[in-house]
Design an enzyme around this catalytic site. Structure first.
Site, PDB file in Angstrom:
ATOM      1  N   GLU A 133      -6.219  -7.020  -1.717  1.00 46.98           N
ATOM      2  CA  GLU A 133      -6.745  -7.046  -0.349  1.00 46.98           C
ATOM      3  C   GLU A 133      -8.227  -6.693  -0.401  1.00 46.98           C
ATOM      4  O   GLU A 133      -8.602  -5.642  -0.936  1.00 46.98           O
ATOM      5  CB  GLU A 133      -6.036  -6.047   0.566  1.00 46.98           C
ATOM      6  CG  GLU A 133      -4.608  -6.400   0.909  1.00 46.98           C
ATOM      7  CD  GLU A 133      -4.024  -5.484   1.977  1.00 46.98           C
ATOM      8  OE1 GLU A 133      -4.820  -4.897   2.761  1.00 46.98           O
ATOM      9  OE2 GLU A 133      -2.796  -5.342   2.028  1.00 46.98           O
ATOM     10  N   GLU A 149       0.836  -1.200   0.000  1.00 47.33           N
ATOM     11  CA  GLU A 149       0.000   0.000   0.000  1.00 47.33           C
ATOM     12  C   GLU A 149       0.875   1.257   0.000  1.00 47.33           C
ATOM     13  O   GLU A 149       0.883   2.043   0.945  1.00 47.33           O
ATOM     14  CB  GLU A 149      -0.976  -0.010   1.184  1.00 47.33           C
ATOM     15  CG  GLU A 149      -2.030  -1.102   1.077  1.00 47.33           C
ATOM     16  CD  GLU A 149      -3.115  -1.008   2.140  1.00 47.33           C
ATOM     17  OE1 GLU A 149      -4.251  -1.418   1.862  1.00 47.33           O
ATOM     18  OE2 GLU A 149      -2.819  -0.523   3.258  1.00 47.33           O
TER      19      GLU A 149
END
Length: 349
Positions: free
Chosen positions: A264, A158
């Site tokens: 995710e 991320e």
């Protein structure tokens, strides 16, 4: 007549449906980074009431990829090199593909936290670039020597706000961030000698945010970063409605012409995020199953067949995040685990 037409109709549906990464190649994935620790601590996972190894349960339900994170030198979390190698061996022995998620930190790395490893805190930018290259190279080489070379590698986790703060923190240090990404990619290439080059993923958290995704990847393109796959996180309570995800996947596919994985995603099977407001699905076992079915259909309908997989974070977790997992408080598998049991399900045209 009906007995004759039904098989013909089935063949027609199979022939017409999109085949992006065909069923055999589509990534049905789970981040199982805590699985080995949970089982070592005595957690028992069950399927239809029968206690079974966690990895085998996922294999039995058509999962074909595992995602495993790796920290540099963790002190409170289990995900060091030795632990991750052992879990990768178990997964590869069962035939899983393997996505390695490199957190360039000693602990969680995400848009709000990208703490530099303690061992690197006094290094200059040039020294950090060399450290990233060397650590990545040696890590990939260790997996290769163990016979479990990753099929795909994330350079950071991320990374919407950069990595290795403050040196590679965005938006102020794009040039430094690009140097660090390139060093990580060069490290994968240097470490994977003698094996197939893993595909490279760049992962951000903006599953339902087309503007944020465009800003990041347009800017990234100016630095000519060589990578293969765009990874996105999608948690509805942070990243918007399903239509936002659908719109962003279409935008990404059309603009960047790269494969995309929702790497995710999660939904709760008991109330957690929507206790004081209504959610797009109920926070129940059935609502959790419906969420994954919906996300999967959206990914598989991505234009140009660019949607190549979806991963759950994290189905075998314990503790306060267990409400996002695939197992109830007694370790029994929930309905969500059956979503991929039928390998040929029709995709939307």
């Amino acid at each position: 007549m009906r007995a004759i037409l039904s098989p013909l109709l089935l063949l027609l549906v199979l022939a017409l449906r999109p085949t992006a990464a065909g069923d055999a190649d589509y990534a049905i994935g789970a981040d199982l980074s805590f699985l080995r620790q949970a089982e070592a601590q005595g957690v028992v996972f069950k399927d239809h009431g029968e206690a079974r190894p966690g990895l085998q349960i996922f294999k039995d339900h058509s999962y074909n990829w595992v995602r495993l994170r790796l920290f540099h030198t963790p002190t409170t979390l289990p995900n060091n090199l030795e632990y991750t190698l052992a879990l990768a061996r178990e997964a590869k022995a069962l035939g899983f593909h393997f996505l390695l998620d490199l957190h360039y930190s000693d602990t969680w790395a995400d848009p709000a936290h990208q703490s530099i490893p303690k061992a690197w805190r006094t290094k200059s930018h040039a020294e950090l670039v060399q450290a990233v290259l060397a650590w990545t190279r040696d890590t990939i080489a260790a997996f290769g020597a163990a016979g479990v070379l990753p099929d795909m590698v994330q350079i950071g986790n991320e990374v919407t706000a950069g990595i290795l703060w403050p040196d590679g923190r965005l938006p102020d240090h794009w040039a430094e961030f690009a140097d660090l990404l390139k060093a990580g990619i060069d490290g994968v290439r240097a470490g994977a000698t003698g094996g197939a080059m893993p595909r490279i993923m760049i992962h951000i958290d903006r599953g339902g945010d087309s503007n944020g995704t465009r800003y990041f990847f347009d800017r990234l393109e100016t630095y000519k970063i060589p990578f293969d796959v765009i990874g996105l996180s999608y948690y509805p309570w942070w990243h918007g409605a399903l239509d936002d995800l659908r719109s962003n996947l279409a935008f990404v596919a059309n603009r960047y012409r790269k494969d995309i994985i929702v790497v995710e995603a999660a939904w709760n099977w008991k109330p957690a995020e929507y206790q004081k407001k209504s959610g797009p699905w109920p926070e129940t076992p059935e609502g959790q199953r419906c969420f994954l079915e919906a996300v999967n259909q959206v990914v598989r309908a991505t234009p140009g067949n660019r949607g190549i997989g979806v991963f759950w974070w994290e189905p075998a977790v314990t503790g306060h995040l267990r409400s996002r997992g695939f197992f109830d408080d007694d370790g029994n598998a929930l309905p969500v685990i059956t979503v991929f049991d039928h390998s040929w399900e029709p995709r939307p045209f």
